[in-house]
Design a protein around this motif. Structure first.
Motif, mmCIF file in Angstrom:
data_model
loop_
_atom_site.group_PDB
_atom_site.id
_atom_site.type_symbol
_atom_site.label_atom_id
_atom_site.label_comp_id
_atom_site.label_asym_id
_atom_site.label_seq_id
_atom_site.Cartn_x
_atom_site.Cartn_y
_atom_site.Cartn_z
ATOM 1 N N PRO A 343 0.821 -1.208 0.000
ATOM 2 C CA PRO A 343 0.000 0.000 0.000
ATOM 3 C C PRO A 343 0.855 1.258 0.000
ATOM 4 N N SER A 344 0.246 2.394 -0.439
ATOM 5 C CA SER A 344 0.991 3.638 -0.541
ATOM 6 C C SER A 344 0.302 4.730 0.267
ATOM 7 N N PHE A 345 0.978 5.852 0.401
ATOM 8 C CA PHE A 345 0.429 7.009 1.088
ATOM 9 C C PHE A 345 0.097 8.117 0.078
ATOM 10 N N ARG A 346 -0.133 7.742 -1.158
ATOM 11 C CA ARG A 346 -0.451 8.713 -2.190
ATOM 12 C C ARG A 346 -1.947 8.946 -2.290
ATOM 13 N N LYS A 347 -2.274 10.121 -2.801
ATOM 14 C CA LYS A 347 -3.683 10.461 -2.990
ATOM 15 C C LYS A 347 -4.219 9.681 -4.167
ATOM 16 N N GLN A 348 -5.335 9.015 -3.959
ATOM 17 C CA GLN A 348 -5.957 8.227 -5.010
ATOM 18 C C GLN A 348 -7.003 9.062 -5.729
ATOM 19 N N ALA A 349 -7.100 8.858 -7.032
ATOM 20 C CA ALA A 349 -8.073 9.609 -7.828
ATOM 21 C C ALA A 349 -9.490 9.199 -7.461
#
Length: 349
Positions: A343-349
């Motif tokens: 998993p990532s800590f990026r903003k998902q569209a």
């Protein structure tokens, strides 16, 4: 191979694909490794038809024992007619196309739409895929499917990641011991009669990790002083370490899976800017730990960290996009068969 494939079947169906095809230069390929486990294979490929168990194709009978250890249905070099194609003097692209076409057929996959994942020599893969396209196979990108598949780790993978993390912690302890025992002379740190350099610490890290059978395929970061302020600056081996300066150590070794951890060291009382930054980071980290509960969104934690660090007077990637000072990094990322993984800590569209 115990990884459940129901989600893969669903994702393939959504793409209108009849199978996933993974091409790999060896069994450590991050798209192939989750299927085959801890075996040692050279060039190989995997065919996962919708609704059926995956098939593993390999290219030399010398690897038949390793291939069998995967527990997968096998497509042997004899069945794939690898030797025949080699004797015909086929080019690498022609050879690969012939072997893949036969392997797909043996796995019950007919011409049509299939998802392609894996890694290899770009020119050879392009040539082979062009030949497969001429035979009626429509190849669409499939790397995202394997990335999503390995977002959830099996118990064996979790154990492998923990083992790599334990080795990382042991390397940090070795660095801490070396720094704690160092003396100061002429404004530099000395250890056992020699100036203590980045290169000496890097060698100690390598020895510590090697003792735990961990590799460093992507190197490491030991960045003192000004270098420490630039993420991903690896540090100069000849640089002598000094008291009261920051030393950023970022280690990301791999066993069966990767680990990744960063720590900042300082010998002696830190300068005021470093002490203030440490206090702000420690506060943001403690808050992130409290907020990291089941159901929390990764990017929500990043937003909260930016808010706290912004409140402490630092620029952040959210308040000042593109900034190269202040909090310029992400809060974290997943690890696994690749160093950066879901998993990532990026903003998902």
């Amino acid at each position: 191979m115990t990884r459940p494939l129901a989600d893969l079947d669903r994702d393939l169906a959504e793409l209108g694909c009849g199978a996933l095809l993974v091409l790999a230069h060896d069994s450590r390929d991050p798209d192939l490794a989750p299927f085959v486990g801890a075996v040692h294979l050279g060039s190989a490929f995997l065919v996962a038809p919708v609704g059926a168990g995956p098939f593993l194709g390999f290219f030399t009978p010398m690897e038949r024992g390793e291939a069998a250890a995967t527990g997968l249905a096998l497509l042997s070099p004899e069945e794939l007619e690898v030797g025949k194609r080699v004797d015909e003097g086929r080019s690498p692209a022609d050879l690969l196309a012939e072997v893949l076409s036969r392997g797909l057929g043996l796995a019950g996959v007919r011409p049509g739409r299939i998802a392609l994942a894996g890694n290899g020599a770009a020119g050879v893969l392009w040539g082979a895929c062009s030949r497969l396209a001429a035979r009626g196979f429509e190849l669409v990108p499939g790397n995202e499917l394997t990335l999503l598949l390995r977002k959830t780790k099996t118990p064996a993978e979790l154990a492998a990641a923990r083992a790599a993390a334990a080795g990382t912690c042991e390397a940090f302890r070795a660095i801490a011991r070396r720094l704690a025992a160092a003396s100061t002379r002429d404004g530099k740190l000395w250890s056992e009669g020699e100036r203590l350099t980045v290169g000496r610490l890097r060698a100690e890290v390598a020895q510590t990790l090697a003792a735990r059978r961990l590799e460093q395929p992507q190197g490491n970061i030991l960045a003192p002083g000004r270098d420490a302020a630039v993420p991903h600056s690896t540090g100069d081996d000849g640089r002598a370490l000094r008291p009261r300066e920051p030393l950023v150590v970022d280690l990301f070794p791999r066993g069966a899976l990767f680990a990744d951890c960063t720590r900042t060291f300082c010998v002696g009382a830190p300068a005021e800017p470093l002490a203030r930054a440490h206090a702000a980071v420690l506060d943001a980290l403690a808050a992130a730990h409290r907020e990291a509960v089941a159901g929390a969104r990764g990017f929500a934690l990043q937003e909260a960290a930016c808010a706290r660090l912004g409140g402490a007077g630092y620029l952040t990637a959210l308040s000042h996009p593109g900034t190269v000072t202040g909090y310029v990094h992400g809060l974290g990322h997943g690890v696994g068969h690749e160093l950066h993984e879901y998993p990532s800590f990026r903003k998902q569209a």
